[in-house]
Each structure stands twice: as C-alpha cells, then as structure tokens.
Design an enzyme around this catalytic site. Structure first.
Site, PDB file in Angstrom:
ATOM      1  N   SER A 206       0.843  -1.207   0.000  1.00 50.94           N
ATOM      2  CA  SER A 206       0.000   0.000   0.000  1.00 50.94           C
ATOM      3  C   SER A 206       0.875   1.253   0.000  1.00 50.94           C
ATOM      4  O   SER A 206       2.069   1.191   0.283  1.00 50.94           O
ATOM      5  CB  SER A 206      -0.958  -0.017   1.194  1.00 50.94           C
ATOM      6  OG  SER A 206      -0.243  -0.158   2.410  1.00 50.94           O
ATOM      7  N   THR A 207       0.246   2.396  -0.306  1.00 49.29           N
ATOM      8  CA  THR A 207       1.004   3.626  -0.566  1.00 49.29           C
ATOM      9  C   THR A 207       0.626   4.746   0.410  1.00 49.29           C
ATOM     10  O   THR A 207      -0.455   4.727   1.009  1.00 49.29           O
ATOM     11  CB  THR A 207       0.691   4.140  -1.976  1.00 49.29           C
ATOM     12  OG1 THR A 207      -0.716   4.457  -2.036  1.00 49.29           O
ATOM     13  CG2 THR A 207       1.046   3.120  -3.051  1.00 49.29           C
ATOM     14  N   GLY A 218      -1.609   2.147  11.564  1.00 49.55           N
ATOM     15  CA  GLY A 218      -0.568   1.113  11.524  1.00 49.55           C
ATOM     16  C   GLY A 218      -0.411   0.424  12.865  1.00 49.55           C
ATOM     17  O   GLY A 218      -0.954   0.870  13.885  1.00 49.55           O
ATOM     18  N   GLU A 265     -10.881   9.339  -0.201  1.00 47.41           N
ATOM     19  CA  GLU A 265     -11.027   8.230  -1.153  1.00 47.41           C
ATOM     20  C   GLU A 265     -11.089   8.695  -2.611  1.00 47.41           C
ATOM     21  O   GLU A 265     -11.900   8.188  -3.396  1.00 47.41           O
ATOM     22  CB  GLU A 265     -12.268   7.383  -0.799  1.00 47.41           C
ATOM     23  CG  GLU A 265     -12.187   6.773   0.596  1.00 47.41           C
ATOM     24  CD  GLU A 265     -13.292   5.780   0.893  1.00 47.41           C
ATOM     25  OE1 GLU A 265     -13.706   5.041  -0.003  1.00 47.41           O
ATOM     26  OE2 GLU A 265     -13.752   5.758   2.060  1.00 47.41           O
ATOM     27  N   GLY A 266     -10.288   9.671  -2.951  1.00 49.21           N
ATOM     28  CA  GLY A 266     -10.213  10.103  -4.344  1.00 49.21           C
ATOM     29  C   GLY A 266     -11.374  10.977  -4.787  1.00 49.21           C
ATOM     30  O   GLY A 266     -11.467  11.340  -5.961  1.00 49.21           O
ATOM     31  N   ILE A 271      -4.109  13.139  -4.511  1.00 48.96           N
ATOM     32  CA  ILE A 271      -3.038  13.610  -3.626  1.00 48.96           C
ATOM     33  C   ILE A 271      -1.717  13.368  -4.357  1.00 48.96           C
ATOM     34  O   ILE A 271      -1.431  12.226  -4.765  1.00 48.96           O
ATOM     35  CB  ILE A 271      -3.055  12.827  -2.291  1.00 48.96           C
ATOM     36  CG1 ILE A 271      -4.426  12.975  -1.615  1.00 48.96           C
ATOM     37  CG2 ILE A 271      -1.934  13.300  -1.359  1.00 48.96           C
ATOM     38  CD1 ILE A 271      -4.723  11.897  -0.582  1.00 48.96           C
ATOM     39  N   TYR A 473     -11.091  -5.302  16.690  1.00 40.80           N
ATOM     40  CA  TYR A 473     -10.916  -5.832  15.332  1.00 40.80           C
ATOM     41  C   TYR A 473     -11.420  -7.283  15.318  1.00 40.80           C
ATOM     42  O   TYR A 473     -10.837  -8.152  15.971  1.00 40.80           O
ATOM     43  CB  TYR A 473      -9.424  -5.762  15.015  1.00 40.80           C
ATOM     44  CG  TYR A 473      -9.026  -6.025  13.599  1.00 40.80           C
ATOM     45  CD1 TYR A 473      -8.574  -4.994  12.784  1.00 40.80           C
ATOM     46  CD2 TYR A 473      -9.044  -7.315  13.071  1.00 40.80           C
ATOM     47  CE1 TYR A 473      -8.168  -5.243  11.479  1.00 40.80           C
ATOM     48  CE2 TYR A 473      -8.648  -7.565  11.772  1.00 40.80           C
ATOM     49  CZ  TYR A 473      -8.206  -6.527  10.984  1.00 40.80           C
ATOM     50  OH  TYR A 473      -7.799  -6.767   9.695  1.00 40.80           O
TER      51      TYR A 473
END
Ligand SMILES: Cc1cc2nc3c(=O)[nH]c(=O)nc-3n(C[C@H](O)[C@H](O)[C@H](O)COP(=O)(O)OP(=O)(O)OC[C@H]3O[C@@H](n4cnc5c(N)ncnc54)[C@H](O)[C@@H]3O)c2cc1C
Length: 565
Positions: A206-207, A218, A265-266, A271, A473
């Site tokens: 992922s980026t 994270g 989310e675009g 970005i 989670y």
C-alpha cells in the site's frame, strides 16, 4: 513494486500453507468444518476472463499520452483487471469467478505533479472518470467504478511517484510523493536515520496516498499516531487547481482542509504529495508477549496501560478464540519448545488467576526508544499486567508475530481455495462501551451463523489504544451453506456485525474507510446533516462527478445537460 495477483493477495510466488503448522488443519476442521487438505475451488484462468474492449476516444488518448508519455498509458487487459478493484472479500470472490464488473478503460502512470495536473485537465475536458490507484489494497470497495458508468474510466496509478523529496531534520517532517509504497518509503527514510512509524498489515503493498485517502492506521500507531495524526500537509490536484496546505504544527484557519482530504477516497482530487512526521530510528525496539486470564481482565489491563505513563508503541490483545487460533498457527515445535510449553501450561494451571485456560488471552506490547526508556516502560506494564492476573512470556512470541504479520494476509486466499469465506470488521468505541460492544458483536455474528445453519468462527483483538477508547478488530470465517449464494450469506454475517457496531455506539470503521461496503451505515454514524455536509463538499469540488463517483456517500447526481446541448 511488482503487481499483485489479479485474483488475490500479494506476490505471485507467495502463498499461505498449513503444511508446516501441524495444529492448524485440525483447528480449521473443528472451527468451520472445512478440510485443509481439500481444494474446493480455484480462480478461473486469466485466459478465460471476458475482458471487454476499452472505450478510449482518440482525443483523450492523445491528451493522456501528451501528459505522461505513451509508455505510461496502458490499455493492457491484465493492467485493467488489476486496477478494477481492491482486495475486499467481495472483490476476491468476484474476480476469482471471472465476474470483473466495470473495468477501467485505461491505466495512466504519472511521474510528477505537472503530469497529474495535465491528466486532470484532459479527463475533465473529456468528461471522463478519474480513479486514483495506490496499491489497490483497500477492503471497502473504494476503487470499483459504478457498474452502469458509461463514461471512459481512467485509473491513475501513482506508483511512479515514489520519492522522498525532502527531509527537514530540524522540524522532523518529510515531503513524500503519494505513490510511495511502504517498503520504498521506509528504505529512503531509514537511509537517513528516520522512520515514518506507519506499519499497517498491508504495508508491503500500500502507498502513502492510499493511507491518507483511507485514514489508515498502523501497528505502531499508539506511539506514532494514525496517518491522520502524522500527516501535516497535503498537495492535491483537483478540478479547481492544486490544493496545498502548509506543514504547520497546528492552525486555526477554520475547518481543517487537511482533515477533509484525509479519508476522501479520491473524491476531492488526487493527492500528489504529503508532508508527514518522521522520527529518529529507535535505539531499541522490542515486542513482549503476555498472557492474561480472560477477556474482561485483558480489556481492563489495556485500559490501565493507556492511562499509565508507559506509552508503549503497540498494545494488542486477542480474546480467547483468537488466542486459540494463534496457537494453532505455530510451526512444528522443537523438543525444547515442547518442554517450555509444558512448563508454561503447568505454571498457569498452578497460578490461581488462570482458571479456565481456554479463556486465556495473548497480548503483545511493544516498546521503543532509548534503553533506559524501554526499561521504564516494561516495568510499568509488567506491574499492570500482574495486577490483572497476567504473566509475561518473553520476546519470542512477539518476534514471531512481528515476522509473520505480513504473511497473514495470504490466509484469505488459502481459505477461499478450500471453499470458506473469511473477513474482518473493525471499529472503535470509548473504553466504557468496549465490553458491551464485544458481547453484542459476538452475539450478532453467532446469531447470523445460526440463522444460516453454518458452523462459523468469530474472534477479536483489541489494537490501537487511545486516551478515550480503543479499536476492536473482529475476524470471522465460515463455509457457506447450500441455501443461496455464498456472497449473500457473507453479507448477512458482515451486516450483522456492522449493525452491532452502530447499535452499540461504535463507529462503522476505525481504519478501513467507507467506500461502498460501509456507506449504508454512514448516516447512522455521522447523522443526516453530516452526510449532507460531505455530499455538498464532494459536489462543490467536483461538479461533474468525475472523481471516483459513488464512494462514501453514494452516487452523486450527474448534471443534466441543458436542452440542445
Ligand atoms: C490484508 C490486508 C491488510 C490490511 N491491513 C491494514 C491495516 O493494518 N491498517 C489499515 O489502515 N488498513 C489496512 N488494510 C486496508 C488497506 O491496506 C488500506 O486501506 C490502505 O490505506 C489502502 O492503501 P492503497 O495504497 O492500497 O490504496 P488503494 O486501495 O489503491 O486506494 C484506496 C482509496 O484511496 C484512493 N487513493 C489512493 N491513492 C490516492 C491518491 N494519491 N490520491 C487520492 N486518492 C487516492 C483510491 O481512489 C481509493 O478510493 C489492509 C488491507 C488488506 C487487504
């Protein structure tokens, strides 16, 4: 970065196996009635896919080629299939069976911000749809184009924009291009003695741009913060020009534009780069394992650690079912391991706080910093754990967890090959709500399994502790029953869990974003005026609905052409 498998997770040559884990096969059979040695299904071959021809007008192709160079404009079938979706369970199930949905028509790969600006202009002029693509790892349906989209769809793959542009040592911030994948980004920072400290389980694929656009979190975010905390400034190419915020520590310039970009989310633009916090590589880093007698005391211990001055980098504790699963994934033990494990069991049986060992909870707590700091942290946590009836089991389980966390994502494909569906749902809530939230979710999942008449398994861990609460989670798995489609049965279980989040006062997702998967719970989470505010923001910045339409708040109304146009 090599492309991921088009039908599943990760590198082509890597796969999860049960063969080196003697207890896993029997565990899976008991838990979900699936045999580990029985292959029930495989993805269809790539040659069998029905990849429809791309629709790309010559003018748009010419403008895209002028923007990035012909070598970086692709209509290749594999490229289009890889860029169509993320890696949610639904994405995997449909891709594996050859149901490809609405593929992008073209994939473009910009190398710098001016190229992104040219792509944006070309797409808006041609009334095409632009979908930014980072690593394609989202699991919320954040990439897939609407099935009925009739405009040309341009997937903008950011992978060429992968450089750390500048490190400001004095301010401890770095400017980084949005297409940088975790390993490349960390390697460039490490070479100069820095780390970003952001390590999602999807780190390898992922980026930075994807993390920001989905508000990622994270493993070490207890210390370094979620991506929303560590992102100081953004540059975003939008239809209205290039939006830029300043990398100041804080500001009172009205509602935060930076925050509006986080999780977008675009839908607001692409970005191109961000300025993020960086930290000196720690002198010492260690993850210790602990055992706590039961879930109630495990939750209390985590809350007490969050309240203390220990400030560890990782706090994670599994409930009983997840602890049993973790133990079942151990590799074949050596005779010494067996001896140690017998000794530990005998010790726990004698220890009065551990009644039923089935309820036992495995925790990992991570420490980072100078040797002295780590020693102080360990002491504080050790006292809290023992006050809650727990024991430290040393660093080996933590080291093992650290090593295998990037391999675990492959397990979903392993289970799909055996006819089982497995997925996750995660949330966050105040400390005071967590016990009842947990009970409600477990009851909802088990109720859904029972309604479907299947033997399912649900397990949970707490990760990411905060001042006011934590993330829970949940992971669930089952083999669908004979009545109805597997994916509909999956929706029943996942929907029951998500609804239990909302009904218990928790959020629809702590770090997996909204996409299309979670959009139906958004209004209950942030209220109707909250949704109206987001819609107005997206419509205002993107009046032609060209930017990743349909994500977060559902389909935007497309402008109707005036008579005679
Ligand atoms: C096995 C597995 C484990 C995972 N573990 C974690 C975890 O530990 N923590 C976590 O937070 N998430 C996790 N995820 C979810 C996922 O990895 C994150 O959502 C991640 O942030 C997505 O990054 P990406 O680069 O893959 O983005 P993509 O999936 O490519 O894109 C996600 C969204 O962001 C948009 N986007 C991407 N790049 C840009 C850009 N430059 N500009 C604007 N919009 C952009 C896309 O259009 C899309 O809407 C996991 C997923 C899987 C499959």
């Amino acid at each position: 970065m090599s492309q991921m498998k088009w039908w599943g997770w990760g590198d082509e040559e890597v796969a999860f196996t049960h063969e080196d884990k003697p207890e896993l096969g029997p565990f899976i059979e008991r838990a979900i009635d699936v045999r580990a040695d029985h292959l029930a299904s495989r993805p269809v071959g790539f040659d069998e896919l029905d990849v429809r021809e791309p629709v790309l007008a010559p003018d748009l192709r010419a403008a895209l080629e002028a923007a990035v160079g012909a070598a970086h404009v692709s209509t290749d079938a594999l490229d289009r299939v890889v860029h169509a979706r993320g890696k949610s369970l639904r994405d995997l199930v449909r891709h594996r069976t050859g149901d490809l949905g609405r593929l992008p028509d073209v994939v473009v790969r910009p190398g710098a911000e001016p190229e992104l600006q040219a792509i944006m202009r070309a797409a808006i002029d041609a009334d095409a749809v632009l979908i930014p693509f980072g690593g394609g790892t989202n699991i919320s349906g954040s990439l897939e184009a609407p099935a009925d989209e009739d405009r040309t769809i341009v997937s903008v793959d950011m992978a060429r924009m992968d450089r750390v542009l500048e490190i400001d040592d004095a301010s401890r911030i770095a400017r980084i291009q949005a297409g940088a994948f975790g390993p490349a980004l960390e390697e460039q920072l490490n070479a100069r003695g820095w780390t970003i400290g952001h390590f999602p389980d999807s780190f390898t694929h992922s980026t930075l741009g994807g993390w920001i656009a989905t508000r990622s979190s994270g493993m070490q975010s207890d210390k370094y913060g979620d991506v929303a905390d560590l992102t100081r400034a953004v540059r975003v190419v939008t239809p209205a020009g290039t939006l830029a915020t300043r990398p100041v520590p804080t500001t009172s310039t009205g509602p935060s534009v930076r925050e509006m970009v986080l999780g977008s989310e675009g839908r607001l633009g692409i970005i191109s780069e961000a300025t993020v916090h960086v930290h000196r590589l720690p002198e010492r880093r260690i993850i210790l394992g602990y055992l706590l007698p039961d879930w109630g005391r495990a939750l209390q211990a985590m809350r007490a650690i969050a309240e203390s001055d220990a400030a560890p980098s990782v706090t994670r504790v599994s409930d009983g079912p997840e602890t049993r699963f973790s133990f079942a994934t151990r590799k074949a033990p050596t005779p010494l391991d067996r001896l140690k494990s017998k000794g530990l069991t005998a010790f726990l049986e004698r220890k009065s706080s551990f009644g039923d060992l089935e309820q036992m909870c495995l925790a990992f707590v991570g420490y980072e910093g100078s040797k002295a700091h780590v020693a102080t942290q360990r002491k504080l946590v050790g006292k809290i754990v023992s006050a809650h009836g727990g024991v430290c089991i040393g660093s080996s389980p933590g080291e093992l967890y650290d090593q295998k966390k990037f391999d675990t994502p492959y397990i979903r494909d392993f289970l799909l090959d055996r006819g089982a569906l497995a997925d996750v749902s995660e949330t966050s809530a105040p400390w005071g709500v967590l016990p009842v939230l947990y009970d409600n979710v477990m009851a909802a999942a088990r109720g859904a399994f029972s309604d479907l008449g299947v033997r399912g398994y649900v397990m949970c861990h707490l990760s990411h502790s905060y001042h006011a609460g934590a993330c829970l989670y949940f992971t669930f798995a089952f083999a669908p029953g004979p009545v109805g489609e597997g994916i509909d049965q999956y929706d029943r279980v996942k929907g029951a869990i998500q609804q239990a989040f909302i009904d218990s006062g928790a959020t629809l997702s702590h770090h997996h974003a909204v996409g299309t998967e979670h959009a139906r719970w958004l209004e209950e989470d942030i209220s109707a005026p909250g949704v109206a505010m987001l819609r107005a923001l997206f419509d205002g910045m993107d009046p032609g609905a060209n930017l990743n339409p349909g994500k977060i708040v559902g389909p935007a109304a497309r402008p109707v052409a005036a008579d005679g146009d």
